[in-house]
Scaffold this motif. Structure first.
Motif, short mmCIF file in Angstrom:
data_model
loop_
_atom_site.label_atom_id
_atom_site.label_comp_id
_atom_site.label_asym_id
_atom_site.label_seq_id
_atom_site.Cartn_x
_atom_site.Cartn_y
_atom_site.Cartn_z
N THR A 87 0.83 -1.21 0.00
CA THR A 87 0.00 0.00 0.00
C THR A 87 0.86 1.25 0.00
O THR A 87 0.61 2.19 -0.78
N LEU A 88 1.87 1.30 0.86
CA LEU A 88 2.75 2.46 0.91
C LEU A 88 3.49 2.65 -0.41
O LEU A 88 3.59 3.78 -0.92
N VAL A 91 0.98 3.92 -3.23
CA VAL A 91 0.66 5.34 -3.08
C VAL A 91 1.85 6.19 -3.49
O VAL A 91 1.70 7.24 -4.14
N THR A 167 2.82 -4.53 -5.98
CA THR A 167 2.89 -3.09 -6.16
C THR A 167 2.72 -2.71 -7.63
O THR A 167 1.97 -1.79 -7.98
N TYR A 171 -0.91 -0.59 -8.10
CA TYR A 171 -0.85 0.87 -7.98
C TYR A 171 -1.88 1.59 -8.85
O TYR A 171 -2.30 2.72 -8.51
N VAL A 174 -4.88 3.25 -7.01
CA VAL A 174 -4.66 4.59 -6.47
C VAL A 174 -4.55 5.61 -7.60
O VAL A 174 -5.10 6.71 -7.53
N ILE A 216 -7.02 9.28 -2.32
CA ILE A 216 -5.86 8.47 -1.95
C ILE A 216 -6.27 7.35 -1.00
O ILE A 216 -5.85 6.20 -1.16
N ALA A 220 -5.94 3.47 -1.76
CA ALA A 220 -5.07 2.70 -0.86
C ALA A 220 -5.83 1.57 -0.18
O ALA A 220 -5.29 0.48 0.03
N THR A 224 -4.86 -2.37 -0.26
CA THR A 224 -4.70 -3.17 0.96
C THR A 224 -5.57 -4.43 0.91
O THR A 224 -5.10 -5.54 1.18
N GLU A 277 -9.66 3.17 9.45
CA GLU A 277 -9.82 4.14 8.36
C GLU A 277 -11.00 5.07 8.64
O GLU A 277 -10.93 6.28 8.41
#
Length: 554
Positions: A87-88, A91, A167, A171, A174, A216, A220, A224, A277
């Motif tokens: 996730t990180l 983003v 990833t 991605y 996002v 975002i 995200a 996740t 969240e």
């Protein structure tokens, strides 16, 4: 200087919190909003109910024994670590790419917008195989480097390979939601920030980025949940997460209770993520608060940053799109030269497109009342309905499919092994994709516009259909396209719930790759990507030309 500093602080605080939408008591939702949303929620309860009943078959002691096992806790830790990392990373690459393709004078930015979104159409099991074939030990890259004395590349199996693959292929969740938000974000606050003397970079981080928060977070959250439920990548790259462990339990154990317990733990993990969240989301509104028509933001001149920006876009697209397609073309050519027969694919392609279109329409229709209820009629019920809508996406595909097989065989035999039960499974599984994008679009619609329409004598239903939905259409279309693309490559539910003789491109790809016939899998995989590129093209390339103006570079 003091006045300018105070204004800058106020501007940053306003951008971060937004304006509270509505000052008085909110009206009750009309029946055409809460009734469909409630029906959607009841349908979403079927799979968790199956997991609960099956998990308690052996009693509470057996349930606790499985939950407290060291291996189960290790799987939990691995799943959380992988989801957080992916996730990180997603983003971190998606937000700059969205900004470059919407707000800057990046050369061929529309082309990069399409190419940057296309990795979403590549199935995870194809992406995992491509990564192993290209970068793994004895892979294509190592084979080409052997002449230079490179005998072995770094290990790609395990956590590094799984994180990289997920990833690269998630991605766009996002990217699409942030890009849609950027296209509809009014530039008034950014221009006010620049007038107050705030630089371009500080304006981006203190004004633009906080206003992109809903988009975002929506993207995200999808990344996740997708990471937690993915099976293809973690299986091929040998990283043991919940989804892989559940699949192994279902296939190898006669008693499926442990697999149901693990599936229930995954649902609880998802509920925890959604709770956190929701607590951190806030109640701010992100629409334009001043009177007047919204304008298109100016185009930022990159200047000396143009070539680094092009390098970033090319490197990301190469890893996520060019390399997978190149590997697939390699296997296709190799198979043809070796005499591999190419079976007709048109019927499978038609089946894939048809069922994906049905799923996209049905999911978008179900997401709209839930999003309206969550955004315009906030309360405990709307919050519960919205959070419940995300649970289906975290269910492993095989657990969702088996729960519906149980339901269809025992309580709805008329729907068992029909296309409608399959579409119902897609709606349960992919509703968060449409809901997140639709919610982001609704947050940018001014409530005063709807109030003005009601003041002119229009009823709530006409306001929703004639005012709210058209204004939120970028988010609704983005959500529908995400569902279409994901349905095209979905596998477990399709395998177990599709009617007898109904075959899709994803099933063709899986049947070939599972038997290591990679050359045979290349043609349907490439055709799947080609078909899925059409809605992505319509979403990312069709932008208005007018109203653009050059702005200052950073």
């Amino acid at each position: 200087m003091a006045a300018g500093g105070i204004s800058e602080r106020v501007l940053g605080r306003y951008a971060g919190r937004g304006r509270e939408a509505g000052g008085g008591r909110r009206p009750r939702p009309p029946v055409f909003v809460w009734a469909p949303a409630l029906l959607v929620s009841l349908g979403l309860l079927l799979p968790p109910a199956y997991l609960i009943v099956r998990s308690l078959d052996g009693g509470l002691l057996d349930f606790w024994e499985v939950v407290s096992e060291a291996n189960t806790l290790l799987v939990l830790g691995r799943s959380v670590l992988l989801a957080a990392t992916v996730t990180l990373a997603a983003v971190s690459v998606a937000v700059p790419l969205a900004w470059l393709t919407v707000r800057t004078d990046l050369p061929a930015r529309r082309l990069w917008a399409v190419l940057g979104a296309l990795p979403l159409v590549i199935p995870s099991y194809v992406g995992g195989f491509v990564l192993i074939s290209a970068l793994g030990p004895r892979g294509m890259l190592q084979g080409s480097l052997e002449r230079f004395g490179v005998e072995r590349l770094p290990e790609i199996y395990g956590f590094p390979g799984a994180a990289l693959a997920l990833t690269l292929f998630t991605y766009p969740y996002v990217f699409l939601t942030v890009r849609s938000a950027l296209k509809n974000l009014d530039p008034a606050m950014e221009e006010a920030s620049r007038i107050l003397g705030v630089g371009a970079f500080r304006t981006f981080f203190r004004v633009t980025l906080p206003n992109l928060r809903p988009a975002i977070v929506a993207g995200a959250l999808l990344v996740t949940l997708y990471t937690l439920s993915d099976f293809g990548v973690v299986s091929l790259l040998q990283y043991n997460t919940f989804s892989r462990e559940i699949y192994i339990q279902y296939r190898s154990a006669f008693d499926r209770t442990p697999a149901a317990i693990l599936g229930l733990m995954l649902v609880c993990l998802t509920a925890t993520i959604l709770f956190v969240e929701g607590r951190t989301r806030g109640r701010a509104a992100y629409h334009r608060s001043a009177a007047g028509a919204a304008r298109r933001a100016g185009t930022v001149a990159l200047g000396a940053w143009r070539w680094p920006a092009l390098g970033f876009c090319f490197g990301l697209v190469s890893l996520a799109l060019f390399v997978p397609i190149g590997v697939l073309v390699f296997w296709l050519v190799r198979g043809v030269l070796a005499g591999e027969a190419l079976n007709p694919l048109w019927q499978a392609a038609l089946n894939s497109a048809y069922v994906s279109a049905l799923a996209a329409l049905a999911t978008a229709a179900c997401a709209l009342p839930v999003a309206v209820l969550a955004v315009r009629y906030r309360g405990r019920m709307s919050s519960a309905v919205e959070k419940l809508s995300y649970l289906g996406y975290a269910l492993p595909g095989i657990a969702l499919a088996l729960s519906l097989v149980f339901f269809g065989a025992n309580y709805a035999p008329w729907a068992y092994q029909t296309l409608w039960l399959l579409v119902f499974a897609y709606v349960i599984n992919f509703l968060p994709q449409a809901l997140g994008a639709t919610r982001s679009g609704l947050l940018q619609v001014k409530p005063s516009v709807e109030e003005a329409a009601r003041g002119l004598g229009k009823g709530p239903l006409r306001v929703l259909a004639g005012v709210t939905a058209p204004l939120a259409s970028p988010g609704i279309l983005a959500g529908g396209a995400l569902v279409f693309l994901t349905t095209m490559k979905e596998l477990p539910a399709t395998l177990l719930l599709s009617p007898t003789g109904y075959e899709t491109l994803a099933m063709r790809v899986w049947s070939a790759t599972s038997e290591a016939f990679f050359a045979r899998a290349a043609a349907p995989a490439l055709l799947l990507i080609l078909i899925s590129a059409l809605p992505m093209y319509l979403l990312t390339i069709r932008e208005p030309e007018g109203g653009e103006k050059k702005g200052e570079g950073p």
